[in-house]
Write a protein that holds these residues in place. Structure first.
Motif, PDB file in Angstrom:
ATOM      1  N   UNK A   1      97.791   3.039   4.214  1.00  0.00           N
ATOM      2  CA  UNK A   1      98.004   3.426   3.569  1.00  0.00           C
ATOM      3  C   UNK A   1      99.497   3.233   2.832  1.00  0.00           C
ATOM      4  N   UNK A   2     100.102   2.218   3.603  1.00  0.00           N
ATOM      5  CA  UNK A   2     100.975   1.549   3.125  1.00  0.00           C
ATOM      6  C   UNK A   2     101.402  -0.401   2.859  1.00  0.00           C
TER       7      UNK A   2
ATOM      8  N   UNK B   1     102.691  12.292  -1.377  1.00  0.00           N
ATOM      9  CA  UNK B   1     103.814  12.902  -1.490  1.00  0.00           C
ATOM     10  C   UNK B   1     103.136  14.020  -0.429  1.00  0.00           C
ATOM     11  N   UNK B   2     104.100  15.224   0.526  1.00  0.00           N
ATOM     12  CA  UNK B   2     103.020  16.053   1.158  1.00  0.00           C
ATOM     13  C   UNK B   2     103.308  17.196   0.387  1.00  0.00           C
TER      14      UNK B   2
ATOM     15  N   UNK C   1      93.088   2.869  -5.189  1.00  0.00           N
ATOM     16  CA  UNK C   1      92.176   2.032  -4.634  1.00  0.00           C
ATOM     17  C   UNK C   1      92.666   1.365  -3.787  1.00  0.00           C
ATOM     18  N   UNK C   2      94.483   1.257  -2.881  1.00  0.00           N
ATOM     19  CA  UNK C   2      95.039   1.387  -2.282  1.00  0.00           C
ATOM     20  C   UNK C   2      95.113   1.397  -0.709  1.00  0.00           C
ATOM     21  N   UNK C   3      94.970   3.095  -1.418  1.00  0.00           N
ATOM     22  CA  UNK C   3      95.672   3.811  -0.195  1.00  0.00           C
ATOM     23  C   UNK C   3      93.576   4.640   0.152  1.00  0.00           C
ATOM     24  N   UNK C   4      93.185   4.280  -0.356  1.00  0.00           N
ATOM     25  CA  UNK C   4      91.860   5.324   0.353  1.00  0.00           C
ATOM     26  C   UNK C   4      91.351   3.668   1.093  1.00  0.00           C
ATOM     27  N   UNK C   5      91.562   2.208   0.489  1.00  0.00           N
ATOM     28  CA  UNK C   5      91.130   1.284   1.068  1.00  0.00           C
ATOM     29  C   UNK C   5      91.600   1.164   2.324  1.00  0.00           C
ATOM     30  N   UNK C   6      93.680   0.981   2.636  1.00  0.00           N
ATOM     31  CA  UNK C   6      94.051   1.482   2.966  1.00  0.00           C
ATOM     32  C   UNK C   6      93.974   1.867   4.480  1.00  0.00           C
TER      33      UNK C   6
ATOM     34  N   UNK D   1      95.662  10.477  -0.172  1.00  0.00           N
ATOM     35  CA  UNK D   1      97.042  10.213  -0.049  1.00  0.00           C
ATOM     36  C   UNK D   1      97.496   9.152  -1.132  1.00  0.00           C
ATOM     37  N   UNK D   2      97.189   9.344  -2.345  1.00  0.00           N
ATOM     38  CA  UNK D   2      97.283   8.207  -3.207  1.00  0.00           C
ATOM     39  C   UNK D   2      98.086   9.366  -4.085  1.00  0.00           C
TER      40      UNK D   2
END
Length: 431
Positions: A119-120, A151-152, A331-336, A368-369
């Motif tokens: 996710x990073x 951002x938690x 997209x990046x967070x979800x895919x990662x 998480x995005x």
């Protein structure tokens, strides 16, 4: 830890009840997210109203002694000073998790740790690809780390809003992922955004942090700990390393247990002991100040971007930097996260909690995005406070985080209804 940290003047019964109710509400995980959202809306409203000039003058008002390298704007005090409290709590949580939480068991930690790494890394790659394809130029690539953070406070607030029937393991997965995400973000800030270091001030900061650690064990009184922490923060700030790193390092010095762990054989025993240890007490004391004061005030000063109406929003949101951030977060967070989780659970003996399902994980990966607080901080470090690109970063972070939050809310609400309507229904667990 002694009772010095908890001393306060006697209160009459009615006043005590009001304070206790406020304290209990502030320690609820959604509270910080709610106040963060309110602060963001107020900042955006002021920045796009007749009071915009007043808001900008307040944000840019300078205060502090220049001789001590502390002649800072109110916005900088929020980013460098108030967020140090937030990162102190992060440091405390990290240490507790590594010694007595999910991260202390490699087999339990491997899946969310891998998910956090994915996710990073993937959002960074997505950002670089989108910015390059959109012709953003070399300078725009400096924002590569902006979509890497989660951002938690916002994420947990959204999850809490729809989690009445979701598996408890889903929250644990999100929290563990966010803790590791914070650790990676801290490393990125320390290594990637420190250009010049004054070794003398850095050494003095290290000595101050060591004194803080000694005081914690010998004389844990607030009147001694707070001044030492402030001095350590000041030295680290003057060294050129971002001052929030001082907060993390100070948090990592807090002991997890009241006594040696030699007699604690199982993780359950360590968790029980940690629940009454110094880290738990510090977290109980400072988390309301962190999530309900420090972070919302930072958001108030950081999120105020002048949009210029719908056309202005469209213009800002379609720049290469903003497109890269939005694509990275959504997209990046979800895919990662989903890809990393799938790959690591293919390894022999590695399984996710059997109560979780792929749609649940997909909802959390969307959640998480929401990369608000640390993303705004990284954007400021990458492009400079007040720069045109920093304003573009704010638009990208706001739109990307809102899109992720709404999409996650839809998916998780549907999953919550699924579990509510079919409480005994079981699908095949994740590989």
């Amino acid at each position: 830890m002694s009772s010095h940290l908890h001393a306060h003047a006697p209160l009459d019964p009615h006043q005590r009840t009001r304070r206790e109710r406020l304290g209990a509400w502030s320690r609820l995980e959604p509270a910080g997210g709610v106040l963060l959202g309110v602060a963001t809306l107020v900042a955006l409203t002021l920045a796009n109203s007749p009071g915009a000039e007043l808001y900008a003058s307040l944000r840019d008002f300078r205060i502090g002694p220049a001789a001590l390298h502390l002649d800072l704007t109110m916005g900088q005090w929020a980013a460098d000073g108030l967020l140090a409290v937030f990162f102190f709590v992060v440091g405390v949580e990290l240490k507790r998790e590594f010694l007595a939480g999910d991260l202390s068991d490699p087999r339990r930690a491997l899946v969310p740790v891998a998910a956090a790494v994915g996710g990073v890394v993937v959002p960074v790659l997505v950002y670089l690809a989108v910015v390059t394809a959109a012709g953003g130029g070399k300078g725009a690539l400096n924002g590569w780390a902006v979509p890497a953070a989660t951002d938690i406070a916002f994420a947990v607030a959204v999850l809490a809003a729809v989690s009445s029937h979701l598996p408890p393991a889903l929250r644990a997965f999100l929290l563990t992922l966010a803790v590791v995400d914070d650790l990676i973000a801290i490393t990125i800030i320390a290594v990637g955004f420190t250009a010049h270091i004054d070794l003398l001030f850095l050494l003095l900061g290290a000595v101050s942090i060591a004194l803080f650690a000694v005081a914690l064990r010998r004389l844990p009184a607030w009147w001694l700990l707070v001044p030492i922490a402030v001095v350590a923060w000041g030295f680290v700030h003057a060294s050129g390393v971002h001052a929030t790193i001082a907060g993390v390092l100070l948090g990592l010095t807090v002991p997890v247990f009241n006594a040696p762990t030699s007699r604690m054989g199982s993780l359950a025993e360590k968790e029980a002991a940690a629940a009454h240890g110094p880290t738990a007490r510090f977290e109980h004391l400072l988390k309301p100040w962190s999530s309900c004061v420090a972070v919302p005030l930072f958001a108030f000063f950081a999120a105020g971007v002048t949009i210029g109406g719908f056309s202005g929003l469209v213009d800002s949101a379609t720049t290469p930097v903003a497109l890269g951030i939005m694509a990275g977060l959504v997209l990046g967070k979800t895919l990662g996260i989903t890809t990393a989780t799938f790959l690591v659970t293919r390894l022999p003996g590695i399984r996710l909690d059997p109560t979780l399902r792929w749609p649940d994980l997909f909802g959390v990966s969307l959640l998480a995005g929401v990369g608000f607080t640390v993303s705004l901080l990284v954007g400021e470090l990458a492009f400079g406070a007040g720069s045109a690109l920093e304003e573009t970063v704010k638009v990208g972070v706001l739109v990307g985080s809102l899109t992720s939050a709404v999409a996650a809310l839809c998916v998780l609400a549907a999953r919550n209804r699924h579990y509510r309507n079919r409480p005994h229904f079981h699908e095949h667990p994740l590989g």
